[in-house]
Design a protein around this motif. Sequence first.
Motif, PDB file in Angstrom:
ATOM      1  N   ILE A 249       0.840  -1.189   0.000  1.00  0.00           N
ATOM      2  CA  ILE A 249       0.000   0.000   0.000  1.00  0.00           C
ATOM      3  C   ILE A 249       0.878   1.243   0.000  1.00  0.00           C
ATOM      4  CG2 ILE A 249      -1.696   1.365   1.291  1.00  0.00           C
ATOM      5  CD1 ILE A 249      -2.891  -1.201   2.309  1.00  0.00           C
ATOM      6  N   LEU A 250       0.634   2.124  -0.971  1.00  0.00           N
ATOM      7  CA  LEU A 250       1.308   3.419  -1.032  1.00  0.00           C
ATOM      8  C   LEU A 250       0.353   4.468  -0.472  1.00  0.00           C
ATOM      9  CD1 LEU A 250       2.764   3.261  -4.667  1.00  0.00           C
ATOM     10  CD2 LEU A 250       3.751   2.343  -2.557  1.00  0.00           C
ATOM     11  N   THR A 251       0.809   5.203   0.523  1.00  0.00           N
ATOM     12  CA  THR A 251      -0.068   6.209   1.134  1.00  0.00           C
ATOM     13  C   THR A 251      -0.015   7.542   0.410  1.00  0.00           C
ATOM     14  OG1 THR A 251       1.631   6.951   2.692  1.00  0.00           O
ATOM     15  CG2 THR A 251       0.210   5.132   3.402  1.00  0.00           C
ATOM     16  N   GLU A 252       1.055   7.788  -0.378  1.00  0.00           N
ATOM     17  CA  GLU A 252       1.210   9.103  -1.008  1.00  0.00           C
ATOM     18  C   GLU A 252       1.228   9.054  -2.528  1.00  0.00           C
ATOM     19  OE1 GLU A 252       0.935  11.338   1.353  1.00  0.00           O
ATOM     20  OE2 GLU A 252       1.125   9.708   2.798  1.00  0.00           O
ATOM     21  N   GLY A 253       1.945   8.108  -3.138  1.00  0.00           N
ATOM     22  CA  GLY A 253       2.003   8.061  -4.594  1.00  0.00           C
ATOM     23  C   GLY A 253       3.306   7.478  -5.088  1.00  0.00           C
ATOM     24  N   PHE A 254       3.689   7.850  -6.328  1.00  0.00           N
ATOM     25  CA  PHE A 254       4.885   7.309  -6.957  1.00  0.00           C
ATOM     26  C   PHE A 254       6.016   8.318  -6.863  1.00  0.00           C
ATOM     27  CE2 PHE A 254       1.507   4.772  -8.727  1.00  0.00           C
ATOM     28  CZ  PHE A 254       2.058   3.497  -8.708  1.00  0.00           C
ATOM     29  N   GLY A 255       7.168   7.811  -6.435  1.00  0.00           N
ATOM     30  CA  GLY A 255       8.321   8.670  -6.203  1.00  0.00           C
ATOM     31  C   GLY A 255       8.712   8.618  -4.732  1.00  0.00           C
ATOM     32  N   THR A 256       9.648   9.459  -4.352  1.00  0.00           N
ATOM     33  CA  THR A 256      10.059   9.551  -2.951  1.00  0.00           C
ATOM     34  C   THR A 256       9.233  10.650  -2.294  1.00  0.00           C
ATOM     35  OG1 THR A 256      12.309   8.869  -3.548  1.00  0.00           O
ATOM     36  CG2 THR A 256      12.003   9.911  -1.386  1.00  0.00           C
ATOM     37  N   ILE A 257       8.206  10.249  -1.549  1.00  0.00           N
ATOM     38  CA  ILE A 257       7.273  11.194  -0.940  1.00  0.00           C
ATOM     39  C   ILE A 257       7.103  10.829   0.530  1.00  0.00           C
ATOM     40  CG2 ILE A 257       5.030  12.308  -1.129  1.00  0.00           C
ATOM     41  CD1 ILE A 257       4.739  11.076  -3.908  1.00  0.00           C
ATOM     42  N   PRO A 258       7.494  11.695   1.436  1.00  0.00           N
ATOM     43  CA  PRO A 258       7.319  11.395   2.860  1.00  0.00           C
ATOM     44  C   PRO A 258       5.865  11.083   3.183  1.00  0.00           C
ATOM     45  CG  PRO A 258       8.711  13.333   2.580  1.00  0.00           C
ATOM     46  CD  PRO A 258       8.160  13.003   1.219  1.00  0.00           C
ATOM     47  N   MET A 259       5.671  10.071   4.006  1.00  0.00           N
ATOM     48  CA  MET A 259       4.321   9.734   4.447  1.00  0.00           C
ATOM     49  C   MET A 259       3.745  10.903   5.241  1.00  0.00           C
ATOM     50  SD  MET A 259       3.077   6.427   6.731  1.00  0.00           S
ATOM     51  CE  MET A 259       3.750   5.253   5.546  1.00  0.00           C
ATOM     52  N   ALA A 260       2.461  11.178   5.052  1.00  0.00           N
ATOM     53  CA  ALA A 260       1.815  12.265   5.787  1.00  0.00           C
ATOM     54  C   ALA A 260       1.998  12.057   7.291  1.00  0.00           C
ATOM     55  CB  ALA A 260       0.330  12.320   5.437  1.00  0.00           C
ATOM     56  N   GLN A 261       2.299  13.146   8.007  1.00  0.00           N
ATOM     57  CA  GLN A 261       2.538  13.060   9.438  1.00  0.00           C
ATOM     58  C   GLN A 261       1.376  12.393  10.162  1.00  0.00           C
ATOM     59  OE1 GLN A 261       4.921  13.766  11.601  1.00  0.00           O
ATOM     60  NE2 GLN A 261       6.464  14.869  10.397  1.00  0.00           N
ATOM     61  N   LYS A 262       0.155  12.779   9.799  1.00  0.00           N
ATOM     62  CA  LYS A 262      -1.017  12.220  10.471  1.00  0.00           C
ATOM     63  C   LYS A 262      -1.093  10.708  10.281  1.00  0.00           C
ATOM     64  CE  LYS A 262      -6.044  12.618  10.785  1.00  0.00           C
ATOM     65  NZ  LYS A 262      -7.248  13.313  10.318  1.00  0.00           N
ATOM     66  N   THR A 263      -0.823  10.267   9.054  1.00  0.00           N
ATOM     67  CA  THR A 263      -0.872   8.832   8.762  1.00  0.00           C
ATOM     68  C   THR A 263       0.197   8.086   9.543  1.00  0.00           C
ATOM     69  OG1 THR A 263      -1.684   9.312   6.526  1.00  0.00           O
ATOM     70  CG2 THR A 263      -0.749   7.128   6.907  1.00  0.00           C
ATOM     71  N   PHE A 264       1.417   8.629   9.539  1.00  0.00           N
ATOM     72  CA  PHE A 264       2.523   7.962  10.217  1.00  0.00           C
ATOM     73  C   PHE A 264       2.275   7.886  11.728  1.00  0.00           C
ATOM     74  CE2 PHE A 264       6.796   7.600  12.018  1.00  0.00           C
ATOM     75  CZ  PHE A 264       7.334   6.597  11.237  1.00  0.00           C
ATOM     76  N   LYS A 265       1.794   8.991  12.314  1.00  0.00           N
ATOM     77  CA  LYS A 265       1.532   9.014  13.758  1.00  0.00           C
ATOM     78  C   LYS A 265       0.441   8.022  14.135  1.00  0.00           C
ATOM     79  CE  LYS A 265       2.965  13.785  14.763  1.00  0.00           C
ATOM     80  NZ  LYS A 265       2.502  15.134  15.181  1.00  0.00           N
ATOM     81  N   LEU A 266      -0.585   7.922  13.304  1.00  0.00           N
ATOM     82  CA  LEU A 266      -1.688   7.017  13.591  1.00  0.00           C
ATOM     83  C   LEU A 266      -1.222   5.561  13.527  1.00  0.00           C
ATOM     84  CD1 LEU A 266      -4.606   7.346  14.368  1.00  0.00           C
ATOM     85  CD2 LEU A 266      -5.237   7.316  11.952  1.00  0.00           C
ATOM     86  N   LEU A 267      -0.424   5.234  12.525  1.00  0.00           N
ATOM     87  CA  LEU A 267       0.120   3.876  12.424  1.00  0.00           C
ATOM     88  C   LEU A 267       1.057   3.583  13.590  1.00  0.00           C
ATOM     89  CD1 LEU A 267       0.789   3.785   8.576  1.00  0.00           C
ATOM     90  CD2 LEU A 267      -0.868   2.383   9.812  1.00  0.00           C
ATOM     91  N   SER A 268       1.887   4.557  13.950  1.00  0.00           N
ATOM     92  CA  SER A 268       2.816   4.377  15.074  1.00  0.00           C
ATOM     93  C   SER A 268       2.060   4.117  16.374  1.00  0.00           C
ATOM     94  CB  SER A 268       3.706   5.609  15.236  1.00  0.00           C
ATOM     95  OG  SER A 268       4.484   5.831  14.074  1.00  0.00           O
ATOM     96  N   ALA A 269       0.939   4.813  16.558  1.00  0.00           N
ATOM     97  CA  ALA A 269       0.166   4.674  17.791  1.00  0.00           C
ATOM     98  C   ALA A 269      -0.425   3.279  17.939  1.00  0.00           C
ATOM     99  CB  ALA A 269      -0.947   5.715  17.820  1.00  0.00           C
ATOM    100  N   HIS A 270      -0.561   2.565  16.817  1.00  0.00           N
ATOM    101  CA  HIS A 270      -1.162   1.229  16.868  1.00  0.00           C
ATOM    102  C   HIS A 270      -0.145   0.122  16.589  1.00  0.00           C
ATOM    103  CE1 HIS A 270      -5.318   2.575  17.366  1.00  0.00           C
ATOM    104  NE2 HIS A 270      -5.000   3.581  16.571  1.00  0.00           N
ATOM    105  N   ALA A 271       1.131   0.427  16.681  1.00  0.00           N
ATOM    106  CA  ALA A 271       2.169  -0.594  16.498  1.00  0.00           C
ATOM    107  C   ALA A 271       1.959  -1.731  17.498  1.00  0.00           C
ATOM    108  CB  ALA A 271       3.549   0.024  16.682  1.00  0.00           C
ATOM    109  N   GLY A 272       2.093  -2.956  17.009  1.00  0.00           N
ATOM    110  CA  GLY A 272       1.890  -4.123  17.857  1.00  0.00           C
ATOM    111  C   GLY A 272       0.477  -4.647  17.863  1.00  0.00           C
ATOM    112  N   GLN A 273      -0.445  -3.916  17.228  1.00  0.00           N
ATOM    113  CA  GLN A 273      -1.834  -4.363  17.166  1.00  0.00           C
ATOM    114  C   GLN A 273      -2.113  -5.080  15.842  1.00  0.00           C
ATOM    115  OE1 GLN A 273      -4.670  -1.269  18.132  1.00  0.00           O
ATOM    116  NE2 GLN A 273      -3.367  -0.404  19.728  1.00  0.00           N
ATOM    117  N   LYS A 274      -3.159  -5.871  15.834  1.00  0.00           N
ATOM    118  CA  LYS A 274      -3.555  -6.595  14.629  1.00  0.00           C
ATOM    119  C   LYS A 274      -4.221  -5.654  13.634  1.00  0.00           C
ATOM    120  CE  LYS A 274      -6.762 -10.244  13.148  1.00  0.00           C
ATOM    121  NZ  LYS A 274      -7.814 -11.177  13.611  1.00  0.00           N
ATOM    122  N   ALA A 275      -3.853  -5.785  12.374  1.00  0.00           N
ATOM    123  CA  ALA A 275      -4.440  -4.970  11.313  1.00  0.00           C
ATOM    124  C   ALA A 275      -4.831  -5.863  10.144  1.00  0.00           C
ATOM    125  CB  ALA A 275      -3.467  -3.898  10.848  1.00  0.00           C
ATOM    126  N   ALA A 276      -5.907  -5.488   9.463  1.00  0.00           N
ATOM    127  CA  ALA A 276      -6.299  -6.127   8.205  1.00  0.00           C
ATOM    128  C   ALA A 276      -6.037  -5.124   7.091  1.00  0.00           C
ATOM    129  CB  ALA A 276      -7.766  -6.523   8.227  1.00  0.00           C
TER     130      ALA A 276
END
Length: 376
Positions: A249-276
């Motif tokens: 899954i690409l969250t931003e697109g094609f090329g070198t594009i930093p992941m959106a801060q909100k997306t990264f923080k949300l994923l970080s907050a749920h590290a270790g949890q089950k995801a589908a």
Amino acid sequence: MAHSYTPGLTVTEQTVIRRRRQLPLPGTVLVNVGDQVQSNQPVAKAELPGKVYPLNLANQLGVAPDEISDYLVKKPGEPVQKDEILAENKPLIKWFKTEIRSPITGTVESVSTVTGQVLLREPPRVLEVLAYVDGTVVEVQPQQGVTVEAVCTLIQGIFGIGGETWGTLAMAARSPDEVLTPAQLTADMKGKIVVGGSFLPAETLAKAKAVGIAGLVVGGIHDKDLRALLGYDLGVAITGTEQVGFTLILTEGFGTIPMAQKTFKLLSAHAGQKAAISGATQIRAGVIRPEIVIAKPAGAVSAGVTVAPQREGIQIGDPVRIIRDPLFGKIGQVSALPSDLQKIPTESEVRVLEVQFPDGQVAVVPRTNIEVIEGS
């Protein structure tokens, strides 16, 4: 004044989703309304007819087609094992005996005394539809499937490949602008959903496949690396059935594009949890977004959460992402919504909006060149 609505990405801590799980042909539903289901739990199943094998017994036995019934050992409807005798002749001299053995394990489906041919069918293949997300069955369509509702954290991406899978979220990158390197993928990430930062190089893709990672979530990738991974150009179509060893899954697109801060923080907050996750993407004739779904335990759900209503239009303050060059991938907030049409470099007159970026700069952008980042 008419609203201008641009479909956007949902990135939210808590929402309610409903996913319909449907069989491709009539079958049996295995759960009831109100049942709690797990992502890997079958909720419906159907039997796909087995492959048919024709066998010309008359030719092999050297008899007339209307005589083959006299030589059958196995009758229509009877099961047969591979190499088991289907038919045989009974000559006076045993050295002239001919035995016809089954090439498969299955069932004798039919015998034709016109062609002298017998049809064998392999056992049916059971097709199961899984729940995909942890949730509650809220609707049952008899013989077809169910609808599963889940209260969850939902993060949608721009583009994806690969089917539905699940695993524990693992953060490989420490920041949203970090390139995901092969060294960051370790053996203990096998079967997990691994989150990177801004870019996924080709060598990291190879390492992910070798490790056995279930899914990768990153900001961007080079299109040439995607072609090399798939072995072909995707073109304009729906994705999600690719067999590459993992879901991407690409969250931003094609090329070198930093992941959106909100997306990264949300994923970080749920590290270790089950995801589908699902890589299925369609950009025409009905938008389908790749997604990461993190179901919430019953005790962690806030009161009053309902299915999010459809938004009525773009509003000042909405977070948006630019999806066309020369500002492709940049994220900002809507700062103004001029009502008059404005002329753009192509000489067309279009409806525009103003976007303010984190550094304070403001750009005037056609409304069709942005997408709203929806969420709480």
